[in-house]
Design an enzyme around this catalytic site. Structure first.
Site, PDB file in Angstrom:
ATOM      1  N   GLU A   1       3.569  -4.466  12.480  1.00  0.00           N
ATOM      2  CA  GLU A   1       2.524  -3.450  12.293  1.00  0.00           C
ATOM      3  C   GLU A   1       1.480  -4.089  11.392  1.00  0.00           C
ATOM      4  OE1 GLU A   1       0.319  -1.260  10.712  1.00  0.00           O
ATOM      5  OE2 GLU A   1       1.706   0.333  10.118  1.00  0.00           O
TER       6      GLU A   1
ATOM      7  N   CYS B   1      -3.146   1.461   6.623  1.00  0.00           N
ATOM      8  CA  CYS B   1      -3.386   0.700   7.862  1.00  0.00           C
ATOM      9  C   CYS B   1      -4.195   1.516   8.856  1.00  0.00           C
ATOM     10  CB  CYS B   1      -2.068   0.230   8.461  1.00  0.00           C
ATOM     11  SG  CYS B   1      -0.850   1.533   8.628  1.00  0.00           S
TER      12      CYS B   1
ATOM     13  N   ASN C   1       0.804  -1.232   0.000  1.00  0.00           N
ATOM     14  CA  ASN C   1       0.000   0.000   0.000  1.00  0.00           C
ATOM     15  C   ASN C   1       0.835   1.281   0.000  1.00  0.00           C
ATOM     16  OD1 ASN C   1       0.789  -0.640   2.606  1.00  0.00           O
ATOM     17  ND2 ASN C   1      -1.097   0.085   3.551  1.00  0.00           N
TER      18      ASN C   1
END
Ligand code: NDP
Length: 507
Positions: free
Chosen positions: A241, A275, A146
């Site tokens: 993460e 995220c 991303n």
């Protein structure tokens, strides 16, 4: 600096997700090639460490200048493999990367300076104690698709600043940006072997876990679990993460214009493939209708076009083609359970090629729907009416995830009181997402959103080994607690224990 050896037989095609065109091919490295990269990295690391903070800082600052001087090339590369809007690449990637290169060059010596430690132990009087941070050696960074610059390369910068060698395994979907930045680092003076890119698929990432001293992983919770399980075999530390389902709460006294602008922007930014995207919204009943009206108007005005340079689209393509199925499944599930789609709600751009989903706003949603529970990772904004702040907090916390959150209220103190009750690694009041740009502030998740954090002192210390030092200068030949044990000395030590620690009350 990806190593292409004669052993390389397999290749990965890189597609432009906005057009479907093939824009590059990279080698799919196997475990032996990852091991070769690791050997070269370990050989090069001591020289890099020996350059010291100043020497490494000079190189990183040169790289910062390179990124700015080559901004168009960097953006073109990012856009070509992600299909994101030009502005998303500029604001959320190039600006982040350029800032990070300067920030870690400057702050590494401060965050990693020896710390002087004082102890209250009477046995340690007159001794000097220090905590020292040494580079861990070889860091492996596994990144998602991303944000190929921010989330992949960005995590390499503090590791390099600390004196480590780094191998970056970018997502197979978006490896070109990492390769470009590897060339940039080499041009700016990073010695051969210190930074390399291991292009490949999941198996390449798994091989990397075996080959390094520490793993920084960003991606899905499911893969994060696999990475942690594999790292456990070699007791390799990990920082993870992972996914998120970030809530945004609008209290009745909020500045609705700002709340609506923030909700739309931070839900649709990067096509919602962030995220810390706003993934769900809770609005207190008295302002629900007005908020929905504002969001609807703003979302309807968004352009969802192929990126073709600055100012040509607001929301770009869906980078990872299977993600379109996830988004569609969530929207269809919500519809089937009674939600209303007020904007979008379909795959876009039939016939244009690439992967698309329209910016979408839903109302009438609840927690029986996947769109309120699972990470959608797309341009969707489901809005739920709540009776009051208590219900909003309860629903915000009713999630397996805990990455980020946002609260809107004109009463900042009330907003903060609500923020403090949300189980998330970061909460913004009257803002959203921008905490990520504060490199001084830790960013990481709780619950299924991860382990450890990036940024701040912890964001570079995780790439080091702590070493405790105790130096005794003035001392008797024999300390009182040493052999031989005698009744007299035991009585003295017993009395000392009572004097030092026995003055409290038991009740
Ligand atoms: P993954 O978590 O599978 O991929 C992240 C990285 O891990 C990629 O480089 C991937 O390689 C690599 N990888 C895959 N399997 C392994 C393994 N066994 N060992 C080591 N590394 C591995 O994410 P996906 O791309 O499949 O996306 C799935 C979902 O994850 C999305 O739908 C989204 O919900 C979430 N996501 C969250 C992100 C975040 O920022 N927190 C970012 C991206 C996705 P490769 O790509 O080559 O398979």
């Amino acid at each position: 600096m990806a190593v292409v050896t004669e052993q390389t037989v397999r290749e990965i095609e890189v597609e432009n997700p906005a057009t479907g065109e093939i824009v590059g091919r990279v080698p799919d490295l196997g475990p032996e090639q990852v091991a070769d990269l690791a050997r070269a990295a370990r050989a090069a690391q001591p020289g890099w460490e020996a350059l010291g903070y100043e020497g490494r800082g000079r190189v990183l600052r040169r790289a910062q200048k390179w990124v700015v001087d080559n901004v168009d090339r960097v953006i073109e590369t990012i856009v070509s493999e992600t299909g994101k809007a030009y502005e998303d690449a500029l604001v959320a990637e190039v600006m982040y990367g350029a800032n990070a290169l300067g920030f870690w060059a400057k702050q590494a010596p401060r965050y990693l300076a020896d710390e002087r430690i004082r102890s209250a132990s009477p046995l340690l009087k007159g001794k000097r104690m220090a905590l020292r941070y040494r580079p861990i050696g070889l860091v492996g960074v596994i990144g998602p698709w991303n944000y190929p610059l921010t989330n992949s390369f960005g995590d390499c910068v503090p590791a390099l600043a600390a004196g480590n060698a780094v191998i970056l395994k970018p997502s197979e979907i978006t490896p070109l940006t990492s390769l470009l930045l590897a060339d940039a680092l080499r041009e700016c003076g990073v010695p051969e072997g210190v930074f390399s890119v291991a292009t490949g698929r999941g198996e390449t990432g798994a091989a990397l876990v075996d080959a390094v001293d520490m793993i920084m992983f960003t991606g899905s919770t499911a893969t994060g679990r696999k990475v942690m399980a594999r790292a456990a075999e070699t007791l390799t530390p990990v920082s993870l993460e992972l996914g998120g389902k970030d809530p945004l709460i609008v209290l009745a006294d909020a500045d609705l214009e700002r709340a609506a602008n923030s909700a739309v922007y931070y839900a649709m930014l990067n096509g919602g493939q962030t995220c810390i995207s706003v993934e769900r919204v809770y609005v207190e009943a008295p302002v629900y209708d007005e908020f929905v009206a504002k969001v609807t108007e703003k979302a309807r005005a968004l352009r969802n076009e192929r990126p073709a340079g600055p100012g040509t689209t607001d929301v770009g393509a869906i980078t990872f083609s299977p993600q379109v199925d996830v988004i569609e499944r969530h929207v269809d599930d919500a519809r089937a359970k009674g939600a209303q789609v007020v904007v979008g709600g379909a795959r876009g751009h039939d016939g244009l090629g690439g992967h698309w989903y329209e910016p979408t706003v839903l109302v009438g949603v609840d927690h029986t729907m996947d769109i309120m529970r699972e990470e959608t990772f797309g341009p969707t904004l489901p809005i739920m009416r709540v009776a009051d702040a208590e219900q909003a907090i309860r629903l915000a916390n009713d999630s397996p995830y805990g990455l980020g959150a946002a609260v809107f209220s004109k009463d900042a103190a009330r907003g903060e009181a609500v923020a403090r009750r949300i189980d998330a690694g970061a909460v913004c009041v009257n803002d959203s997402n921008v905490n990520y740009t504060a490199l001084e502030l830790p960013m990481g998740g709780v619950k299924a959103s991860g382990l450890g954090s990036r940024h701040g002192a912890g964001g570079i210390r995780k790439y080091t080994r702590q070493q405790a030092l105790l130096i005794s200068r003035l001392h008797p030949r024999k300390d009182v607690h040493m052999y031989p044990y005698t009744a007299k000395m035991t009585a003295v030590l017993g009395k000392l224990t009572r004097v030092l620690y026995g003055r409290g009350k038991r009740a």
